[in-house]
Write an enzyme that holds these catalytic residues in place. Structure first.
Site, PDB file in Angstrom:
ATOM      1  CG  ASP A  87      -1.846   1.132   1.312  1.00  0.00           C
ATOM      2  OD1 ASP A  87      -2.792   1.148   0.511  1.00  0.00           O
ATOM      3  OD2 ASP A  87      -1.650   2.033   2.154  1.00  0.00           O
ATOM      4  CD  GLU A  89      12.855 -17.150  -4.771  1.00  0.00           C
ATOM      5  OE1 GLU A  89      12.434 -18.037  -5.531  1.00  0.00           O
ATOM      6  OE2 GLU A  89      13.807 -16.390  -5.023  1.00  0.00           O
TER       7      GLU A  89
HETATM    8  C1  NOJ Z   1      -4.263   3.174  -0.936  1.00  0.00           C
HETATM    9  C2  NOJ Z   1      -5.457   2.317  -0.675  1.00  0.00           C
HETATM   10  O1  NOJ Z   1      -5.803   1.633  -1.852  1.00  0.00           O
HETATM   11  C3  NOJ Z   1      -6.549   3.235  -0.176  1.00  0.00           C
HETATM   12  O2  NOJ Z   1      -7.786   2.572  -0.092  1.00  0.00           O
HETATM   13  C4  NOJ Z   1      -6.126   3.818   1.148  1.00  0.00           C
HETATM   14  O3  NOJ Z   1      -7.070   4.787   1.547  1.00  0.00           O
HETATM   15  C5  NOJ Z   1      -4.752   4.480   1.074  1.00  0.00           C
HETATM   16  N1  NOJ Z   1      -3.798   3.728   0.319  1.00  0.00           N
HETATM   17  C6  NOJ Z   1      -4.171   4.684   2.446  1.00  0.00           C
HETATM   18  O4  NOJ Z   1      -3.817   3.465   3.028  1.00  0.00           O
END
Ligand code: NOJ
Length: 444
Positions: A186, A242
Site C-alpha cells: 500500500d 521470493e
Molecule cells: C491506498 C489504498 O488503496 C486506499 O484505499 C487507502 O485509503 C490508502 N492507500 C491509504 O492506506
C-alpha cells in the site's frame, strides 16, 4: 515467476460474500466462492486488508498487522482459505500496509518514537494529506504534532527507525509462514520521507494521475518518493524472500524504475486513468510496457468502476485490452460482470467518497444478489440486471468474454508491439497475432 503473466483478482473482503448473515463479507464467504475463481481461470487473488481496524479508512487503518478483523473471521479461517486456495492452484496475496498504522494501534502509545513527529509546536512544513488538508495533526494527549499522509487517524511510521523496520519484517514473515504467496504494498512511494522534513516545491507541469486539490499544488519530492525508498524496500524484500511484491506507486510511470529495483511489479496507473482514446492509451501503455514488469489495472476499490469510467459500451474492448497486454493483469471484483458505480451510503462510510466503488458482489438475481442473507452493509446496486449466475449461462455475456480471454492468455506467446492504426482503434501485435481494440477516435 508464476506471476509474470498472471491474472490476479482483487477481492474487497467486506463486499465479496457474507457467510454468517451479518451483512458484511467475510473469509468463510471467500472460501465458499473459490470455485468461481477457479472457473473464471484466474491465477491468484489479492485480499484488500483483513486486519483489525477502527475503519476510519476501511481496513487501511490497521490496529494489528498480524490479526484478523473479527467481523471478517479468524486466523484459523485465513489458514483454511489459504489451504483451500492452494488446493485449487490459486495463489493468495495480502495487502501490506507498512507506511502507517491506525492511531488506535497500540504502537502509537507504546512506541511513539516509531512515528514521525514535528520538531516544532505546529506543522513543520507544507506537506498535505492525500485526502486534503495539512498532513500534520496535533495529538491531543501529548500536544505534539504527528505526520499522516492520509487520514489523521493514520499516523505515518518512521522507516528511519530500525525498530519499525524490524517490526514490519516480523509482520511479513508472520504471513509468509502462514502460506501467503505475496503482498500488494500500500502507498509504497510514501514509505520514507525527507530526513530534514523540507517543504515540497510547487508542482510543475502535468501530473498524469488525479490528485485532490491541495496535493495537486505540490511536487512530492520530500514528503515521499525519496531515493532512500530502495533501501527501505530492500528490508521488506529480505523478509519476503521470493514472495510476490506488487507496489502501489501513485506516480507517473517514469518514476517506477526505482521501485522495480526491489519490487516484482508496480501497478500501471496511467492506464487506469487513461481516457478511452487511442492516443492517450498508447501514451499510457508504451512506456509501461517497456518496463516489462508492470501490473496492468483498470480499476480498484479507490476509483470509479471500470464500467462507469469507460462506459458500458466499451467494456468488452476494455477487457480485451487489459487481458492481452504483456504481463500481469489485475481484475477488480465485479468488473467481470460490468458492475457500475453504486449510490454509496448516506451518511457515507468513507469520508473520501469511495463507497460507490465498493458495493457488494452480485452473484444472482435475488434481492441482495446472493451476497448476504442479512442486511448488506452497502446496498446492492442492480443484481437483477447484472449477476454472475445469469452471465455464466450466457455465451455472449461479458463474464463469458472475460473467461475466454483469461483462457486465451495461457498460450499468448511472446512479443508485443504497438502498431499504427486508424484513430478509432488501438492495434498491437501480441504473440503471433494482431489485436485491435475499438476506442473513441482521437480528438487531437
Ligand atoms: C491506498 C489504498 O488503496 C486506499 O484505499 C487507502 O485509503 C490508502 N492507500 C491509504 O492506506
Amino acid at each position: 515467476m508464476w506471476w509474470r503473466d498472471a491474472v490476479v483478482y482483487q477481492i474487497y473482503p467486506r463486499s465479496f460474500q457474507d457467510s454468517d448473515g451479518d451483512g458484511v463479507g467475510d473469509l468463510r464467504g471467500i472460501t465458499q466462492r473459490l470455485d468461481y475463481l477457479s472457473w473464471l481461470g484466474v491465477d491468484a487473488f489479492w485480499l484488500s486488508p483483513i486486519y483489525p481496524s477502527p475503519l476510519a479508512d476501511f481496513g487501511y487503518d490497521v490496529s494489528d498487522h498480524t490479526g484478523v478483523d473479527p467481523q471478517l473471521g479468524t486466523l484459523a479461517e485465513v489458514d483454511e482459505l489459504v489451504a483451500a486456495a492452494h488446493e485449487r492452484g490459486l495463489r493468495v496475496l495480502l495487502d501490506l500496509i507498512p507506511c502507517h498504522t491506525s492511531i488506535e494501534h497500540p504502537w502509537f502509545r507504546e512506541h511513539p518514537d516509531w512515528y514521525i513527529w514535528s520538531p516544532v509546536d505546529g506543522p513543520p512544513n507544507n506537506w498535505v494529506s492525500a485526502f486534503g488538508g495539512p498532513a500534520w495533526s496535533r495529538d491531543e494527549q501529548t500536544g505534539r504534532w504527528y505526520l499522516h499522509s492520509f487520514y489523521p487517524e493514520q499516523p505515518d511510521l518512521d522507516w528511519r527507525n530500525p525498530e519499525v523496520v524490524e517490526a514490519m519484517q516480523g509482520v511479513v514473515r508472520f504471513w509468509i509462514e502462514r502460506g501467503v504467496d505475496g503482498f500488494r504494498l500500500d502507498a509504497i512511494d510514501r514509505l520514507i520521507k525527507d530526513a530534514e522534513l523540507r517543504d515540497d516545491p510547487p508542482a510543475s507541469g502535468d501530473f498524469p494521475l488525479p490528485l485532490r486539490q491541495d496535493a495537486a499544488k505540490l511536487k512530492r519530492v520530500y514528503s515521499g518518493n525519496r531515493p532512500e525508498v530502495v533501501q527501505a524496500l530492500g528490508s521488506i524484500r529480505e523478509a519476503a524472500g521470493e514472495a510476490l511484491l506488487v507496489g502501489e506507486v501513485f506516480l507517473p510511470t517514469s518514476e517506477y524504475p526505482r521501485y522495480l529495483e526491489v519490487l516484482d511489479l508496480v501497478f500501471a496507473f496511467e492506464l487506469l486513468f487513461s481516457p478511452w482514446d487511442a492516443e492517450r492509451l498508447r501514451a499510457a501503455i508504451e512506456p509501461a510496457a517497456a518496463l516489462e514488469r508492470v501490473a496492468w489495472v483498470m480499476s480498484n476499490h479507490d476509483f470509479d468502476r471500470l464500467a462507469s469510467r469507460v462506459g458500458p459500451e466499451h467494456l468488452r474492448d476494455a477487457a480485451l485490452l487489459l487481458l492481452t497486454l504483456p504481463g500481469a493483469a489485475f481484475v477488480y471484483q465485479g468488473d467481470e460482470i460490468g458492475m457500475l458505480n453504486g449510490p454509496g451510503a448516506d451518511p457515507p462510510f468513507d469520508r473520501a467518497g469511495r463507497d460507490r466503488f465498493r458495493h457488494p458482489m452480485q452473484w444472482d438475481g435475488s434481492e441482495n444478489g446472493g451476497f448476504t442473507t442479512g442486511k448488506p452493509w452497502l446496498p446492492p446496486i442492480d443484481p437483477q440486471e447484472r449477476n454472475v449466475a445469469a452471465q455464466r449461462e450466457d455465451p455472449a455475456s461479458l463474464l463469458t468474454h472475460y473467461r475466454h480471454l483469461i483462457a486465451y492468455r495461457r498460450e499468448p506467446g511472446d512479443g508485443f508491439r504497438l502498431l499504427d492504426s486508424d484513430p478509432g482503434t488501438l492495434t498491437y501485435e501480441r504473440g503471433g497475432g494482431v489485436i485491435s481494440v475499438e476506442v473513441d477516435a482521437t480528438s487531437g
